[in-house]
Design an enzyme around this catalytic site. Structure first.
Site, short mmCIF file in Angstrom:
data_model
loop_
_atom_site.label_atom_id
_atom_site.label_comp_id
_atom_site.label_asym_id
_atom_site.label_seq_id
_atom_site.Cartn_x
_atom_site.Cartn_y
_atom_site.Cartn_z
N ASN A 76 -18.21 69.60 -103.44
CA ASN A 76 -19.43 70.14 -102.85
C ASN A 76 -19.21 70.35 -101.34
O ASN A 76 -18.17 69.98 -100.80
CB ASN A 76 -20.64 69.24 -103.13
CG ASN A 76 -20.51 67.83 -102.55
OD1 ASN A 76 -20.01 67.64 -101.45
ND2 ASN A 76 -20.97 66.83 -103.30
N GLU A 94 -18.44 67.26 -99.14
CA GLU A 94 -17.09 66.72 -99.36
C GLU A 94 -16.04 67.54 -98.62
O GLU A 94 -15.10 66.98 -98.03
CB GLU A 94 -16.79 66.67 -100.86
CG GLU A 94 -17.59 65.58 -101.58
CD GLU A 94 -17.69 65.81 -103.08
OE1 GLU A 94 -18.18 64.88 -103.76
OE2 GLU A 94 -17.32 66.89 -103.57
N ASP A 126 -23.01 66.73 -112.20
CA ASP A 126 -22.42 66.53 -113.52
C ASP A 126 -22.70 67.74 -114.41
O ASP A 126 -21.83 68.19 -115.18
CB ASP A 126 -23.02 65.28 -114.20
CG ASP A 126 -22.71 64.01 -113.44
OD1 ASP A 126 -21.86 64.03 -112.53
OD2 ASP A 126 -23.33 62.97 -113.77
#
Length: 311
Positions: free
Chosen positions: A190, A193, A260
């Site tokens: 993402n 990150e 997820d």
């Protein structure tokens, strides 16, 4: 498909608050009920299952009551525990959320973030390698939450074996081992990150993300990149062209587990031969669906089909 990574239990202690503790200025939760759900890499497996994939799950749990609870949840949800490894020296990761009237008051984490030892790595790797060598897998998804399972020696062996046997690999990284997934088919961090891994600003714009993608391609030699941008949507790059796809989310009740769902849709799309633009559009719809619900939940396939047909 095989999901390898950090599994956990998402535990919810639900109740009501109608007074403040006389011992300290904190609310008193009158407990009304407890609910346990599969979380982490196990929630990814549930999403894949909901999308129609045949799913195997490999990870590490501890012994004791929480390990038993996790194993029972697998059975309840139709997932096999054949590739799970028990390490009595570690706790089963449990994220406990205290909630009242739909609002989260506090989260308590029980976990070990130390890397698994070489012996546990070998116990994980042998059945994974067998499944790859026997041609039973179309795709391996590596799901990292920094809880110690995806240590570089293990992931390198898995990625190398997948590459040599034509098995696609999708990676959802975290910061500790961010640059260790060399040669994967799709790398999906993402925005935050990425920002933590480079020494220059990365903004949710085409030019800025293209610059970051160049570094990822250079360091990882991956085939494609997907970067989730929260409210700004999803960025994709196949090494030839790139694009940003805006989110269509309208309601946000809880963002837990949204990543997820996105990685699960991406994995299924990749295995089914969809291109990155198609995958991004579908992942945006799926992400919008799950953040509109409270708690960590799996995708609703029929609702996703309806949303895709209407888009």
């Amino acid at each position: 498909m095989l999901v390898v990574g950090d599994v956990m239990i998402d535990r919810y202690l639900n109740g009501r608050v109608d007074r403040i503790s006389p011992e300290a200025p904190v609310p008193v939760l009158a407990l009304g009920g407890e609910e346990n759900r599969l979380g982490g890499a196990a929630n990814v497996a549930l999403n894949l299952l909901a999308l129609g994939a045949r799913v195997h799950l490999a990870g590490v749990i501890g012994g004791g009551v929480d390990g038993d609870v996790f194993s029972a949840l697998l059975v309840d949800r139709g997932l096999s525990s054949d590739l799970m490894v028990t390490d009595e020296s570690r706790p089963t990761t449990v994220k406990t959320r205290l909630t009242a009237d739909g609002q989260q008051l506090l989260r308590v984490d029980k976990e070990s973030v130390a890397g698994i030892g070489s012996g546990i790595q070998e116990k994980l790797y042998i059945p994974i390698a067998t499944a790859i060598l026997e041609g039973r897998l179309d795709l391996v998804l590596l799901q990292d939450y920094n809880k110690g399972v995806l240590e570089e020696p293990l992931t390198k062996r898995i990625l190398d074996l997948c590459e040599s046997h034509g098995v696609k690999t999708v990676v959802d990284p975290k910061d500790k081992n961010f640059w260790s997934f060399v040669g994967c088919s799709l790398f999906k961090p993402n925005l935050r990150e990425i920002q933590q891994q480079v020494n220059y600003p990365v903004r949710p714009t085409q030019e800025s993300l293209d610059h970051a993608a160049e570094e990822i391609f250079a360091k990882l030699s991956c085939a494609a990149i997907m970067i989730t941008l929260s409210e700004h949507g999803i960025y994709v790059n196949d090494g030839k062209s790139s694009s940003i796809h805006k989110t269509n989310a309208r309601a946000v009740a809880d963002v837990s587990g949204a990543g997820d769902t996105v990685i699960s849709v991406a994995a299924c799309g990749l295995a089914a031969g969809m291109n990155l633009v198609e995958i991004a559009a579908l992942a945006n719809l799926a992400g919008a669906q799950v953040i509109a619900k409270r708690g960590v939940v799996a995708i609703d396939l029929e609702a996703l089909r309806a949303a895709y047909a209407a888009s």
